[in-house]
Scaffold this active site. Structure first.
Site: not given
Length: 147
Positions: A54, A56, A84, A87
């Site tokens: 991801h 992040e 999410c 993260c």
């Protein structure tokens, strides 16, 4: 202050566009410390499985490498999309001070979902929740996510 947030979000949108061009989900993230971008990430890093790559996560990993510390308490994380659950955990664990994002992620977001990890004060071993600023360039971020 909004203009500064928009400037950084535009950089996130550039990263999201690159991810999209590479066939990944269009998400970009940066980490800012003392008004300087110290790390960036976009969805789909080559050295991690897709499920972990991801934007992040990549930005946080790069910030840790840059600072030499897992303490990012003087940093702001920007992302085109609400972080999410995964993260959000990493944001809390690294003590990120502020989170700024564009588009919401209603079902799996760490703020707007039924499990608001980023705002929760129910986990005693976590530092205080970060300041949250949402909706920066929201329409641009939402358009970026469209196929």
């Amino acid at each position: 202050m909004i203009a500064e947030h928009e400037k950084y979000m535009r950089r996130c949108l550039e990263l999201a566009a690159s991810a999209k061009e590479n066939g990944k989900i269009a998400v970009g993230s940066i980490i800012v410390k003392d008004r300087k971008v110290i790390a960036a990430g976009m969805e789909g890093a080559e050295d991690l499985p897709d499920i972990l790559s991801h934007a992040e996560v990549i930005a946080i990993i790069n910030a840790i490498k840059y600072t030499g510390s897992e303490d990012l308490s003087n940093c702001t994380l920007y992302s085109t999309v609400e972080p999410c659950f995964m993260c959000s955990y990493l944001i809390r664990k690294t003590k990120v001070k502020k989170v700024v994002f564009g588009a919401q992620s209603i079902n799996t977001g760490g703020i707007s979902s039924a499990f608001p990890f980023l705002r929760s004060d129910n986990i005693s071993c976590w530092p205080p929740a970060p300041q949250i600023i949402e909706g920066i360039l929201r329409e641009d971020c939402e358009k970026m996510l469209q196929k």
